[in-house]
Design a protein around this motif. Sequence first.
Motif, mmCIF file in Angstrom:
data_model
loop_
_atom_site.group_PDB
_atom_site.id
_atom_site.type_symbol
_atom_site.label_atom_id
_atom_site.label_comp_id
_atom_site.label_asym_id
_atom_site.label_seq_id
_atom_site.Cartn_x
_atom_site.Cartn_y
_atom_site.Cartn_z
ATOM 1 N N GLY A 1 -1.351 5.016 -34.320
ATOM 2 C CA GLY A 1 -2.641 5.803 -34.786
ATOM 3 C C GLY A 1 -3.384 6.285 -33.757
ATOM 4 O O GLY A 1 -4.504 7.102 -34.029
ATOM 5 N N ASN B 1 -15.778 2.890 -32.478
ATOM 6 C CA ASN B 1 -14.076 2.326 -32.708
ATOM 7 C C ASN B 1 -14.606 0.703 -32.127
ATOM 8 O O ASN B 1 -14.421 0.625 -30.865
ATOM 9 C CB ASN B 1 -13.355 3.202 -32.063
ATOM 10 C CG ASN B 1 -12.050 2.405 -32.369
ATOM 11 O OD1 ASN B 1 -11.813 1.368 -33.022
ATOM 12 N ND2 ASN B 1 -11.000 3.172 -32.173
ATOM 13 N N GLY C 1 -4.812 3.006 -41.160
ATOM 14 C CA GLY C 1 -6.166 3.153 -41.394
ATOM 15 C C GLY C 1 -7.119 2.089 -42.254
ATOM 16 O O GLY C 1 -6.281 0.967 -42.320
ATOM 17 N N PRO C 2 -8.181 2.135 -42.412
ATOM 18 C CA PRO C 2 -8.940 3.410 -42.081
ATOM 19 C C PRO C 2 -9.214 3.473 -40.627
ATOM 20 O O PRO C 2 -8.948 2.521 -39.901
ATOM 21 C CB PRO C 2 -10.468 3.042 -42.674
ATOM 22 C CG PRO C 2 -10.436 1.476 -42.858
ATOM 23 C CD PRO C 2 -9.000 1.010 -42.910
ATOM 24 N N ARG C 3 -9.766 4.808 -40.371
ATOM 25 C CA ARG C 3 -10.198 5.136 -38.690
ATOM 26 C C ARG C 3 -11.374 5.494 -38.715
ATOM 27 O O ARG C 3 -11.802 6.376 -39.514
ATOM 28 C CB ARG C 3 -8.812 6.057 -38.287
ATOM 29 C CG ARG C 3 -7.494 5.702 -38.459
ATOM 30 C CD ARG C 3 -6.681 6.651 -37.681
ATOM 31 N NE ARG C 3 -5.335 6.138 -37.926
ATOM 32 C CZ ARG C 3 -4.264 6.470 -38.728
ATOM 33 N NH1 ARG C 3 -4.465 7.457 -39.413
ATOM 34 N NH2 ARG C 3 -3.059 5.942 -38.712
ATOM 35 N N THR C 4 -11.840 5.343 -37.413
ATOM 36 C CA THR C 4 -13.164 5.913 -36.964
ATOM 37 C C THR C 4 -13.124 7.333 -36.750
ATOM 38 O O THR C 4 -11.923 7.725 -36.474
ATOM 39 C CB THR C 4 -13.831 5.014 -35.880
ATOM 40 O OG1 THR C 4 -12.835 4.675 -35.010
ATOM 41 C CG2 THR C 4 -14.370 3.887 -36.306
ATOM 42 N N GLY D 1 -10.620 9.793 -38.269
ATOM 43 C CA GLY D 1 -11.097 9.439 -39.675
ATOM 44 C C GLY D 1 -12.629 9.360 -39.824
ATOM 45 O O GLY D 1 -13.243 10.187 -39.063
ATOM 46 N N THR D 2 -13.086 8.860 -40.959
ATOM 47 C CA THR D 2 -14.424 9.008 -41.457
ATOM 48 C C THR D 2 -15.116 7.440 -41.327
ATOM 49 O O THR D 2 -16.099 7.537 -42.017
ATOM 50 C CB THR D 2 -14.735 9.765 -42.462
ATOM 51 O OG1 THR D 2 -13.954 9.034 -43.508
ATOM 52 C CG2 THR D 2 -14.078 11.182 -42.489
ATOM 53 N N ALA D 3 -14.389 6.340 -41.224
ATOM 54 C CA ALA D 3 -14.529 5.030 -41.460
ATOM 55 C C ALA D 3 -15.713 4.683 -40.532
ATOM 56 O O ALA D 3 -15.816 5.103 -39.206
ATOM 57 C CB ALA D 3 -13.529 4.134 -41.089
#
Length: 327
Positions: A99, A268, A303-306, A311-313
Amino acid sequence: MTHEVAVVPGDGIGREVVPAAVDVLDAADASIEFVHAEAGDATKAERGEALPEETRKTVADADATLFGAAGETAADVILPLRSVVGSYANVRPVRAYPGTDALAPETDLVFIRENTEGVYSGIESEITAGVRTLTRVVTDEASEAIADFGFAYAERNGYDRVTVAHKANVMTATDGLFLDAVERVSQRRGAAYDAELMDALAMELVMNSEAYGVVVCPNLAGDVLSDLAAGLVGGLGMLPSANIGDENALFEPVHGTAPDIAGDGVANPAATMLSAALLLEYLGHHAEANQVREAVEGVLADGPRTPDLGGTASTGQIRDAVVGRLP
């Protein structure tokens, strides 16, 4: 057996990622009791000192410490904290995690850095106006200790290659002593290694990082080379670290306070969670350490990803996703 872990969030995103990692440790059910303490910029503003005596005592009395980051007061916080736990070995794994946008996705190596002396001994002086000196301290005792730690780490974790970084062609007395100590430990343990000039090794790490396993370094070389290698796997933001002493240890993410995003809830927490996995390993909770590591890597992959990973997490959503993957 219950272990006591001191929790020192520090400043900036440390106050967001450390609580998330504590929740993961709690969910891992490793019989840990947490004690909380404060240090850093905000502590200095409030109390007049960045590292209060009670924080030192809390860390000294604990079995291990999870630390976040410090801002402007970093030199007044992290170096003394490492001293409190008697850290002589800095352990920094450098891996390309799923990722992440890694320049060298096959990278999987560990820097074992001597943590007490070298040019970081703090012996500086001004001889006369415009002339200053820095004394580099290298001892047999510290050199043998870090060599022994490095060979043991490689054997324990299944690394076939141990490389020793040095600059003995120029610093003949100090790095010469370092290499002599490594050779003695190698002979005693029956362990093989190869030695490389640190500047040549910097080039080789960029070109062939996958060829290396454990890299044992004097203090400054370990600092520089591990940061260089971090650039191969996506930067400092994904890397955990450990500061190990004979009877105590401190664990921290390599990233700093990230003031540009502090307070936004999008930091993160992966590096801090991976540092928590190293903490579990140090305390002997090997199964739980592997579970945390696998959970973090699973979230990085799926995911989810920061936002730093596209990402948008939020930090909390990553925490919940990692906890949800634990048994």
